[in-house]
Design a protein around this motif. Structure first.
Motif, PDB file in Angstrom:
ATOM      1  N   MET A 142       0.826  -1.202   0.000  1.00  0.00           N
ATOM      2  CA  MET A 142       0.000   0.000   0.000  1.00  0.00           C
ATOM      3  C   MET A 142       0.866   1.261   0.000  1.00  0.00           C
ATOM      4  O   MET A 142       0.584   2.227  -0.717  1.00  0.00           O
ATOM      5  N   ASP A 143       1.935   1.241   0.777  1.00  0.00           N
ATOM      6  CA  ASP A 143       2.835   2.390   0.843  1.00  0.00           C
ATOM      7  C   ASP A 143       3.470   2.665  -0.519  1.00  0.00           C
ATOM      8  O   ASP A 143       3.549   3.816  -0.963  1.00  0.00           O
ATOM      9  N   LYS A 144       3.896   1.611  -1.207  1.00  0.00           N
ATOM     10  CA  LYS A 144       4.502   1.782  -2.531  1.00  0.00           C
ATOM     11  C   LYS A 144       3.496   2.348  -3.529  1.00  0.00           C
ATOM     12  O   LYS A 144       3.816   3.257  -4.314  1.00  0.00           O
ATOM     13  N   SER A 145       2.276   1.828  -3.505  1.00  0.00           N
ATOM     14  CA  SER A 145       1.255   2.312  -4.431  1.00  0.00           C
ATOM     15  C   SER A 145       0.940   3.782  -4.169  1.00  0.00           C
ATOM     16  O   SER A 145       0.786   4.567  -5.110  1.00  0.00           O
ATOM     17  N   GLN A 146       0.861   4.154  -2.900  1.00  0.00           N
ATOM     18  CA  GLN A 146       0.594   5.553  -2.556  1.00  0.00           C
ATOM     19  C   GLN A 146       1.686   6.464  -3.127  1.00  0.00           C
ATOM     20  O   GLN A 146       1.386   7.521  -3.705  1.00  0.00           O
ATOM     21  N   LYS A 147       2.928   6.063  -2.979  1.00  0.00           N
ATOM     22  CA  LYS A 147       4.039   6.873  -3.480  1.00  0.00           C
ATOM     23  C   LYS A 147       4.047   6.913  -5.013  1.00  0.00           C
ATOM     24  O   LYS A 147       4.329   7.962  -5.609  1.00  0.00           O
ATOM     25  N   ASP A 148       3.738   5.787  -5.638  1.00  0.00           N
ATOM     26  CA  ASP A 148       3.688   5.748  -7.106  1.00  0.00           C
ATOM     27  C   ASP A 148       2.601   6.687  -7.639  1.00  0.00           C
ATOM     28  O   ASP A 148       2.821   7.407  -8.632  1.00  0.00           O
ATOM     29  N   GLU A 149       1.438   6.679  -7.004  1.00  0.00           N
ATOM     30  CA  GLU A 149       0.343   7.540  -7.448  1.00  0.00           C
ATOM     31  C   GLU A 149       0.678   9.012  -7.195  1.00  0.00           C
ATOM     32  O   GLU A 149       0.319   9.886  -7.989  1.00  0.00           O
ATOM     33  N   HIS A 150       1.369   9.294  -6.112  1.00  0.00           N
ATOM     34  CA  HIS A 150       1.797  10.664  -5.826  1.00  0.00           C
ATOM     35  C   HIS A 150       2.696  11.178  -6.942  1.00  0.00           C
ATOM     36  O   HIS A 150       2.552  12.310  -7.425  1.00  0.00           O
ATOM     37  N   THR A 151       3.604  10.338  -7.403  1.00  0.00           N
ATOM     38  CA  THR A 151       4.510  10.710  -8.494  1.00  0.00           C
ATOM     39  C   THR A 151       3.737  10.882  -9.804  1.00  0.00           C
ATOM     40  O   THR A 151       3.977  11.838 -10.555  1.00  0.00           O
ATOM     41  N   ARG A 152       2.822   9.979 -10.073  1.00  0.00           N
ATOM     42  CA  ARG A 152       2.062  10.020 -11.326  1.00  0.00           C
ATOM     43  C   ARG A 152       1.188  11.269 -11.429  1.00  0.00           C
ATOM     44  O   ARG A 152       1.106  11.898 -12.490  1.00  0.00           O
ATOM     45  N   TRP A 153       0.526  11.645 -10.331  1.00  0.00           N
ATOM     46  CA  TRP A 153      -0.462  12.712 -10.406  1.00  0.00           C
ATOM     47  C   TRP A 153       0.141  14.116 -10.374  1.00  0.00           C
ATOM     48  O   TRP A 153      -0.534  15.088 -10.737  1.00  0.00           O
ATOM     49  N   GLY A 154       1.390  14.243  -9.983  1.00  0.00           N
ATOM     50  CA  GLY A 154       2.010  15.567  -9.936  1.00  0.00           C
ATOM     51  C   GLY A 154       1.890  16.342 -11.238  1.00  0.00           C
ATOM     52  O   GLY A 154       1.325  17.448 -11.276  1.00  0.00           O
ATOM     53  N   PRO A 155       2.387  15.806 -12.350  1.00  0.00           N
ATOM     54  CA  PRO A 155       2.302  16.535 -13.621  1.00  0.00           C
ATOM     55  C   PRO A 155       0.878  16.687 -14.138  1.00  0.00           C
ATOM     56  O   PRO A 155       0.563  17.661 -14.825  1.00  0.00           O
ATOM     57  N   LEU A 156      -0.008  15.738 -13.819  1.00  0.00           N
ATOM     58  CA  LEU A 156      -1.393  15.839 -14.275  1.00  0.00           C
ATOM     59  C   LEU A 156      -2.115  16.985 -13.572  1.00  0.00           C
ATOM     60  O   LEU A 156      -2.866  17.745 -14.191  1.00  0.00           O
ATOM     61  N   VAL A 157      -1.870  17.123 -12.280  1.00  0.00           N
ATOM     62  CA  VAL A 157      -2.465  18.231 -11.525  1.00  0.00           C
ATOM     63  C   VAL A 157      -1.938  19.566 -12.045  1.00  0.00           C
ATOM     64  O   VAL A 157      -2.689  20.535 -12.206  1.00  0.00           O
ATOM     65  N   LYS A 158      -0.649  19.585 -12.325  1.00  0.00           N
ATOM     66  CA  LYS A 158      -0.050  20.810 -12.869  1.00  0.00           C
ATOM     67  C   LYS A 158      -0.665  21.170 -14.217  1.00  0.00           C
ATOM     68  O   LYS A 158      -0.900  22.346 -14.519  1.00  0.00           O
ATOM     69  N   ARG A 159      -0.951  20.166 -15.014  1.00  0.00           N
ATOM     70  CA  ARG A 159      -1.558  20.385 -16.323  1.00  0.00           C
ATOM     71  C   ARG A 159      -2.958  21.007 -16.187  1.00  0.00           C
ATOM     72  O   ARG A 159      -3.315  21.927 -16.942  1.00  0.00           O
ATOM     73  N   VAL A 160      -3.732  20.516 -15.239  1.00  0.00           N
ATOM     74  CA  VAL A 160      -5.065  21.070 -15.017  1.00  0.00           C
ATOM     75  C   VAL A 160      -4.980  22.489 -14.448  1.00  0.00           C
ATOM     76  O   VAL A 160      -5.812  23.357 -14.747  1.00  0.00           O
ATOM     77  N   GLY A 161      -3.945  22.724 -13.634  1.00  0.00           N
ATOM     78  CA  GLY A 161      -3.749  24.063 -13.080  1.00  0.00           C
ATOM     79  C   GLY A 161      -4.605  24.367 -11.875  1.00  0.00           C
ATOM     80  O   GLY A 161      -4.762  25.525 -11.473  1.00  0.00           O
ATOM     81  N   PHE A 162      -5.161  23.318 -11.235  1.00  0.00           N
ATOM     82  CA  PHE A 162      -6.010  23.538 -10.066  1.00  0.00           C
ATOM     83  C   PHE A 162      -5.177  23.542  -8.798  1.00  0.00           C
ATOM     84  O   PHE A 162      -4.322  22.690  -8.590  1.00  0.00           O
ATOM     85  N   THR A 163      -5.429  24.534  -7.933  1.00  0.00           N
ATOM     86  CA  THR A 163      -4.863  24.567  -6.592  1.00  0.00           C
ATOM     87  C   THR A 163      -5.984  24.926  -5.635  1.00  0.00           C
ATOM     88  O   THR A 163      -7.090  25.292  -6.045  1.00  0.00           O
ATOM     89  N   ALA A 164      -5.715  24.827  -4.351  1.00  0.00           N
ATOM     90  CA  ALA A 164      -6.728  25.145  -3.348  1.00  0.00           C
ATOM     91  C   ALA A 164      -7.170  26.591  -3.434  1.00  0.00           C
ATOM     92  O   ALA A 164      -8.250  26.956  -2.969  1.00  0.00           O
ATOM     93  N   ASP A 165      -6.330  27.436  -4.006  1.00  0.00           N
ATOM     94  CA  ASP A 165      -6.637  28.869  -4.115  1.00  0.00           C
ATOM     95  C   ASP A 165      -7.283  29.237  -5.437  1.00  0.00           C
ATOM     96  O   ASP A 165      -7.655  30.395  -5.661  1.00  0.00           O
ATOM     97  N   SER A 166      -7.420  28.244  -6.355  1.00  0.00           N
ATOM     98  CA  SER A 166      -7.946  28.561  -7.691  1.00  0.00           C
ATOM     99  C   SER A 166      -9.461  28.474  -7.727  1.00  0.00           C
ATOM    100  O   SER A 166     -10.090  28.042  -6.788  1.00  0.00           O
TER     101      SER A 166
END
Length: 329
Positions: free
Chosen positions: A305-329
């Motif tokens: 579970m720990d490995k999967s969590q870290k893998d998903e954290h790495t995967r979603w970083g650039p996707l979130v950046k692409r969408v451009g959403f932040t808590a302040d947006s």
């Protein structure tokens, strides 16, 4: 007055008790608590309760667990609650991985550190997400291309609801619109249930939610699931093609719910909790009950579970950046 001999005897007795404390704890709690951050009736609630019912009579706890729903802030309230709980394993968190793997990318002042404030215990269930349309969208819209064309022609109606801002379903629909230069208005909710209610009522054009949250109404003909996010079609909606089948392979995603304990929870308690949870997830009644919600029961080791969590954290970083959403947006 305590004599010196009595004092020494009492101290020795306390030392013996301290030495046996881990063994006493290994016998299990009277009762444990499971906190989840989403409303009753949804997939998180169902997962929590089906497992909680089966934990009693194990080395982890003598009685079935008590489930507390603490909805709000996209699941962060529940995370904060368990972060502050005693680090003895008597309180667990049940949450989708988005709260741990995606939120660090969108909240600059996240009140918890997913990698320092919790220990992984076990995965619980795997789910896909679905893009679903309601009566606001014409019956002629039968697939994603139809929907995108309709949304482009009806920008004032092109909305989608999600269970929370910053959740995996939120980003899937956002990426779908961006990939086709179609603006889809996001409407975040506190869980899927109110979003689906508005979808059926014609307030929303569509929802992006866990597949299970739209399943009953899809089968009842009240809404139409246009796509699911798994690598292959789910057994729950074999008639519905995946995002990948419709030309959007980058949106292939399967999210899991997992159990966490506060950081510094003793390893032997985590092991007991893991064994009890995995035993519960193998029971046919649990498998069948979760299946009704579009969930596949699936346990794991804490390390997996720990490995999967870290893998998903790495995967979603650039996707979130692409969408451009932040808590302040």
């Amino acid at each position: 007055m305590t004599t010196r001999r009595q004092f020494v005897h009492q101290a020795a007795s306390l030392g013996v008790l301290a030495a046996f404390a881990p063994a006493l704890r290994a016998q299990g709690f009277e009762q444990v608590k499971i906190i989840n951050g989403f409303p009753a009736g949804g997939t998180a609630d169902a997962t929590s309760r089906r497992v909680a019912e089966k934990l009693g009579g194990t080395a982890y706890t003598k009685n079935p667990a008590v489930v507390e729903n603490k909805p709000g802030a996209g699941g962060r309230i529940a995370c904060d609650t368990v972060k502050a709980a005693p680090p003895d394993g008597s309180t667990l968190l049940l949450t989708p991985y988005s709260c741990m793997s995606i939120y660090p990318h969108i909240y600059s002042k996240l009140s918890y550190d997913p990698f320092k404030d919790f220990v992984t215990v076990s995965m619980a269930a795997v789910m896909t997400h679905a893009l679903t349309v309601g009566p606001l969208v014409p019956a002629s819209v039968r697939n994603l291309r139809d929907f995108l064309a309709w949304a482009k022609a009806n920008p004032d109606k092109a909305s989608y609801g999600s269970p929370a801002a910053g959740s995996t379903p939120h980003f899937l629909a956002a990426l779908l619109g961006m990939s086709n230069n179609v603006e889809l208005k996001h409407v975040p909710y506190r869980g899927s249930a109110p979003a689906v209610a508005d979808l059926i009522g014609g307030t929303l054009a569509s929802t992006s939610t866990p597949t299970g949250d739209a399943l009953a109404n899809h089968r009842g003909g009240k809404v139409r699931i246009l796509a699911t996010s798994g690598a292959r079609r789910t057994p729950f909606t074999p008639d519905v093609p995946t995002y990948a089948e419709q030309g959007f392979p980058e949106l292939t995603t399967e999210e899991w719910f997992g159990f966490y304990a506060p950081a510094r929870t003793p390893a032997n308690v985590v092991a007991n909790a893991n064994a009890a949870i995995n035993q519960a997830l193998k029971e046919k009644t649990v498998i069948d009950s979760l299946g009704l919600m579009g969930l596949v029961a699936q346990g794991s080791t804490p390390a997996e579970m720990d490995k999967s969590q870290k893998d998903e954290h790495t995967r979603w970083g650039p996707l979130v950046k692409r969408v451009g959403f932040t808590a302040d947006s």
